[in-house]
Design a protein around this motif. Structure first.
Motif, PDB file in Angstrom:
ATOM      1  N   UNK A 152     -41.411 -30.614  -5.004  1.00  0.00           N
ATOM      2  CA  UNK A 152     -41.531 -30.940  -3.580  1.00  0.00           C
ATOM      3  C   UNK A 152     -42.766 -31.788  -3.308  1.00  0.00           C
ATOM      4  N   UNK A 153     -43.876 -31.517  -4.001  1.00  0.00           N
ATOM      5  CA  UNK A 153     -45.081 -32.304  -3.779  1.00  0.00           C
ATOM      6  C   UNK A 153     -44.931 -33.711  -4.364  1.00  0.00           C
ATOM      7  N   UNK A 154     -44.288 -33.838  -5.511  1.00  0.00           N
ATOM      8  CA  UNK A 154     -44.042 -35.169  -6.080  1.00  0.00           C
ATOM      9  C   UNK A 154     -43.177 -35.995  -5.130  1.00  0.00           C
ATOM     10  N   UNK A 155     -42.150 -35.358  -4.561  1.00  0.00           N
ATOM     11  CA  UNK A 155     -41.280 -36.064  -3.621  1.00  0.00           C
ATOM     12  C   UNK A 155     -42.062 -36.493  -2.387  1.00  0.00           C
ATOM     13  N   UNK A 156     -42.959 -35.635  -1.914  1.00  0.00           N
ATOM     14  CA  UNK A 156     -43.746 -35.975  -0.733  1.00  0.00           C
ATOM     15  C   UNK A 156     -44.682 -37.148  -1.013  1.00  0.00           C
ATOM     16  N   UNK A 189     -56.075 -33.486  -8.217  1.00  0.00           N
ATOM     17  CA  UNK A 189     -54.690 -33.110  -7.898  1.00  0.00           C
ATOM     18  C   UNK A 189     -53.811 -34.337  -7.672  1.00  0.00           C
ATOM     19  N   UNK A 190     -54.308 -35.317  -6.919  1.00  0.00           N
ATOM     20  CA  UNK A 190     -53.506 -36.511  -6.633  1.00  0.00           C
ATOM     21  C   UNK A 190     -53.216 -37.279  -7.915  1.00  0.00           C
ATOM     22  N   UNK A 196     -47.471 -37.756 -13.143  1.00  0.00           N
ATOM     23  CA  UNK A 196     -46.130 -37.200 -13.362  1.00  0.00           C
ATOM     24  C   UNK A 196     -45.062 -38.105 -12.757  1.00  0.00           C
ATOM     25  N   UNK A 197     -45.343 -38.683 -11.587  1.00  0.00           N
ATOM     26  CA  UNK A 197     -44.378 -39.602 -10.982  1.00  0.00           C
ATOM     27  C   UNK A 197     -44.181 -40.835 -11.850  1.00  0.00           C
ATOM     28  N   UNK A 198     -45.262 -41.398 -12.378  1.00  0.00           N
ATOM     29  CA  UNK A 198     -45.139 -42.576 -13.250  1.00  0.00           C
ATOM     30  C   UNK A 198     -44.281 -42.272 -14.473  1.00  0.00           C
ATOM     31  N   UNK A 207     -42.442 -48.760  -9.689  1.00  0.00           N
ATOM     32  CA  UNK A 207     -43.706 -48.382 -10.312  1.00  0.00           C
ATOM     33  C   UNK A 207     -44.799 -48.183  -9.271  1.00  0.00           C
ATOM     34  N   UNK A 208     -45.790 -47.419  -9.667  1.00  0.00           N
ATOM     35  CA  UNK A 208     -46.936 -47.146  -8.797  1.00  0.00           C
ATOM     36  C   UNK A 208     -48.144 -47.891  -9.355  1.00  0.00           C
TER      37      UNK A 208
END
Length: 221
Positions: A152-156, A189-190, A196-198, A207-208
């Motif tokens: 949920x936090x990755x999606x946010x 944390x960020x 993890x998102x990358x 890409x980020x």
């Protein structure tokens, strides 16, 4: 997104906070009207969910003070007062929506999504950036039709970045959007969420990017 909940009934406050946090929103829960009004002076919110019957300062007074300051934050009023005059009064003071207790929590979530969507100038719950599609109602994301397995936090985090196309989002802004006052995130944390998102976006065209001193930007081809 960051929400201020002003509600002095413990059962309702705890349930609303739990529902929004389960979606991935940061929630500051305040039980006192005057304290909530002071908090609004120093903290920016995407949505305020406001009870009417509050200690020290009622919800209508909080709303009046908010609008007199020129703040345009969407406000959803929650109250047991169902008379038409009460609803009209709240709307005339600047409320964006009105929900009478008792209510279905699914309706509360849907009304909150509608207000957040309206504030962002969007017509539906789909947030699109290139091949990336985020369904804010279903809390899912996909790239070119392939679902992403996200917490949920990755999606946010992904939602926050996708809602700001072409813009760098500072780490401090992400922390404000992800964590409420009573949470104490680790300093990195960020960075952990971004890493993890990358990893999960590695095989896609999304890409980020990181720019030192500016923050993070989501790009899609």
């Amino acid at each position: 997104m960051r929400i201020l909940l002003v509600e002095d009934t413990p059962e309702i406050g705890a349930a609303v906070t739990s529902r929004f946090e389960r979606i991935g929103y940061a929630v500051d829960w305040e039980k006192d009207g005057r304290t909530a009004s002071e908090l609004i002076e120093v903290q920016t919110y995407d949505l305020i969910v406001l009870d009417v019957m509050l200690p020290n300062m009622d919800g209508f007074a909080v709303l009046k003070h908010l609008r007199r300051r020129g703040l345009r934050t969407p406000v959803l009023v929650l109250t047991a007062r169902s008379a038409v005059d009460d609803r009209i009064g709240a709307l005339d003071l600047g409320a964006d929506d009105y929900l009478v207790k008792p209510f279905d929590y699914r309706e509360l979530e849907a009304r909150a999504r509608a207000l957040l969507r309206r504030a962002a100038g969007q017509s539906d719950n789909l947030l699109t950036l290139g091949p990336l599609v985020i369904d804010r109602a279903g809390r899912t994301a996909s790239v070119a039709g392939q679902p992403l397995d996200l917490t949920r936090r990755e999606l946010t985090v992904l939602e926050i970045l996708a809602a700001r196309p072409g813009r760098y989002v500072a780490k401090e802004e992400l922390i404000e959007q992800l964590f409420s006052f009573d949470q104490d995130p680790s300093p990195n944390a960020v960075e952990q969420f971004i890493t993890r998102l990358r990893r999960k976006l590695a095989a896609t065209s999304v890409e980020i990017k990181t720019e030192r001193g500016l923050g993070y930007q989501l790009q899609a081809s």
